[in-house]
Design an enzyme around this catalytic site. Structure first.
Site: not given
Lengths: 289, 289, 289, 289
Positions: C94, C169, C237
């Site tokens: 990711t 995503k 994050k």
């Protein structure tokens, strides 16, 4: 005789200055022990707000929030029901402007007069009689109370009709609250980036981007000791007054509302009774390293 | 000979001061026309950063953001590949501290030296040679460039090793950005509550809760004219550098991040190129009444 | 032979499914012990990313963040330098879309091919081979890897050129992060208002205002036990990737940025390694009563 | 006879269902024209809330905000002063829980009974008699009004004593408000990153991270047409009720407060009367490209 209701940290010092300047004083407080010192110096005691009002020509109030003001003013034993026709109520509590206007209305419908006259300056200026009064209401009413305000403060700013004293007051407390949160984040960032804490603080405080009021909190932040001068829960309440006032006027205040919630988070972490500069200890992550 | 790369609003004035103090200068800028005035005053022109580096003993850079610095420094025609063994690069751009450390590393692995030396002060101080340099790096390297820094600034603060000049710089710009947003909300609240705009501004600015730097923007806010001195998109970029730095250090900065997004919303409303005090015009709802 | 780099919670399960479907596999991980189970099942071990690349036809990566991807890809012992002309790199990490495009560029300049192919679904779907792949890149390259993706997932969505898999995503993880923060505040409000916790949760979860994904976290919130499935520091994050991407595109995201900082505050309070639903325990003030 | 006060979008449809089910009805509204349709169908008209109360056994209210409820209830011509001893007031307005408790108190001190019974579901369910009632108050009082609630709704949830119906109601509207803001930012990010708008929307809406209620707004967002079903200014008001309730309970709600301000900014940009999904058009920067 002057009536004074609300003998907290600020109110007791304000009332004391009135006494010291030779004015006759009758006082009321929820808990009588807070009045002891004043009573020894010659103040009279009233058993209820209403009784106080019956004996006073002018009623000053210095209370914690709008809810308490309303309760003591308009309840059945409230002071409004005891005041003589044409008597004058001066509210120095920090409240939202629409509440001041509502109280003015409550006074007017009873044939009374009203001034909102909150103060800037905390404990020390209150003690030294160096507060600044921010006044909303009639010019003539203000003239009438100037001797008393001058006994407690060093200057008076007349901002317009009822509600405008309170308006300026919450704006100034907004600035105070924001400056402290902003400075706390800045110092925390400096520390996180490896700069020495005192050096970051000095560099900011000696430059043009720091409000002078921040200097008063330097030692607290440096020592991580936050003995209360202006409790965190009070400034958070003032931010709520700001938020409510902005909503009433269809004004968006994104930054103020976030700062309000950051103080609320600090309250949840147990910092309510600390000085509001304790927001630094909530925001800093120095503790976790 | 001194090399100077980046002749924007700030860089051109800094380079001009170096020339005026008698230093030999070679300059590079993406568009040559910005250099014309300097060339007329005796500066030399380099066709590429690399060419400039080959002819200079020291290279100064004053560029818009980290991406541009990296491109001009490390690309194939970048100046790092042209600098002589042991030569010194002084970066005065506003960048995040970890980027400064990365650039220091890029320099060291090529046998070069590096100082991060961003400045506080905008257009006018740049013109008058009254900037303040915030320096990160070796003491000896700093000693070597002091004559040049003194030609462009009025004082120098050495904050520690590489990255610490940039650290202090983004902290000061954070304070600037926050002060303006906070003041804008406060004035807007005053207006929404019916206070006269100039009176609110004066009351705040003359009291202890206003940073001195706010006074410089008073006329812009009062007149709703926001000719750029420090463009809004630049301060928003600086808040992004703050946000990135805080993330790298696991530091939460809720207020700074919200202010960053408020400036971003102002950008979306077309205020990017205005002075950053135009955040007032975004936050105020006076236009809708 | 297929190369697989990154054997964390997700990667190890994905690699295992490739093995189970009969594909030859060579793996690399920073710490070898994470590979033991795979090696016992027949996977080969590479001592470096580069060595792995030299022996593989296709390289899959499943790593924690962009910094680690870049380091393992482009460093001197990085896998890009070991891959054969025309070989294909599939990055399932990711990362932010601009980073995916940058990696695509790194691949192209070396004569290699690149797909960004992050996945939705956590531990359990990874184990069961029921992940969803979100793919950015060439149609033909995607066709080539479909047998492998089908071994690890239940469906594939092709979203366009490189970077668009990563785009979708981070959007989905943004939704996840926001839903959890929003739900946590709602449940906390219910409790603060005296409603029974489980009843509030049920009422919301059974109504039209709750995302189905929230139901998976019901037991954790109810029991105040936050064993990690998707660690809080990872979703924080991901919100940073969102924030960076929005900045690059001049998009303001005030709510996302605040949620990011609320998770950051939770990190500061020691919740980094807990499941991201632990944001509830940070926001709830039930502990203080 | 049943009294019904407040014939807005929701109230008129609810009253209509009571009539259709054969109940005798007397109605009041600030402007009489809104009652015409009901009067034609057989409802009676009252010239004041007080007159209505004198003729009704049960009084239903469906009003815009707490201020209006309080004014119509407690003013001199308010309905509370007209209700018979022991009569029952059912308030379906969306208000904050402490206000519901205050109204309960106002009723009790006059020898009356009170239920807070706000509804979920908007225009269409109101029309079809498919609302859900969230009720706070005594079980027996609720039993008494079930025939009427069943005429207007499809189900009833009894949440506890007075105030708890309102508690659940503001929590559900909080979820609605948040979902819309969060989805709007997510779609905007997708567009900014170059994904096709409808595809992003479909991918989110068909996955586990989207609340089912979002699907109802898909066409509005896709077409950028925001005809009001649930006006933006109303949901912003509900967020203010949430904010006030959280403050009263010392609960921090950082995300909710920011979302509240984002809707407030949208109001300042002229979107007050649009459907609340118009928050998308405020957050999206598609217009500026």
């Amino acid at each position: 005789m002057i009536g004074f209701i609300g003998l907290g940290i600020m109110g007791s010092r304000m009332a004391s200055n009135l006494l010291d300047k030779g004015f006759d004083l009758i006082v009321y407080n929820r808990t009588r022990d807070k009045a002891n010192e004043l009573l020894e110096k010659g103040a009279k005691w009233a058993d209820s707000p209403k009784e106080l009002a019956q004996k006073a020509d002018i009623v000053f109030t210095m209370l914690a929030n709008p809810e308490i003001v309303e309760k003591l003013a308009t309840g059945e034993e409230g002071f409004l029901s005891g005041m003589r026709e044409g008597a004058l109520w001066v509210d120095s509590s920090t409240v939202n402007p629409s509440f001041s206007r509502k109280m003015a209305q409550e006074a007017f419908t009873r044939g009374l007069r009203f001034l909102d006259a909150p103060v800037t300056g905390s404990l020390k200026p209150a003690e030294l009689g160096e507060l600044v009064f921010l006044v909303g209401g009639n010019e003539e009413d203000l003239e009438e109370v100037k001797p008393y305000l001058n006994a407690m403060g060093k200057s008076i700013q007349h901002l317009g009709e009822n509600g405008k004293g309170s308006s300026m007051k919450i704006i100034i407390n907004l600035m105070l609250a924001q400056n402290m949160a902003v400075f706390s984040e800045a110092v925390s960032l400096g520390e996180a980036l490896g700069l020495e804490k005192e050096m970051v603080m000095e560099t900011i405080l000696n430059g043009p981007t720091a409000a002078p009021s921040l200097k008063l909190k330097k030692d607290k932040i440096l020592s991580n000791q936050f003995d209360p001068e202006f409790p965190l829960e009070h400034i958070q309440k003032d931010l709520q007054l700001v938020s409510i006032s902005a909503f009433e006027k269809n004004l968006a205040m994104p930054v103020a509302n976030v700062t309000k919630e950051v103080y609320a988070l600090a309250k949840q972490q147990g910092l309510s009774k600390k000085d509001f500069s304790a927001i630094y200890s909530f925001l800093s992550n120095s503790k976790t390293e």
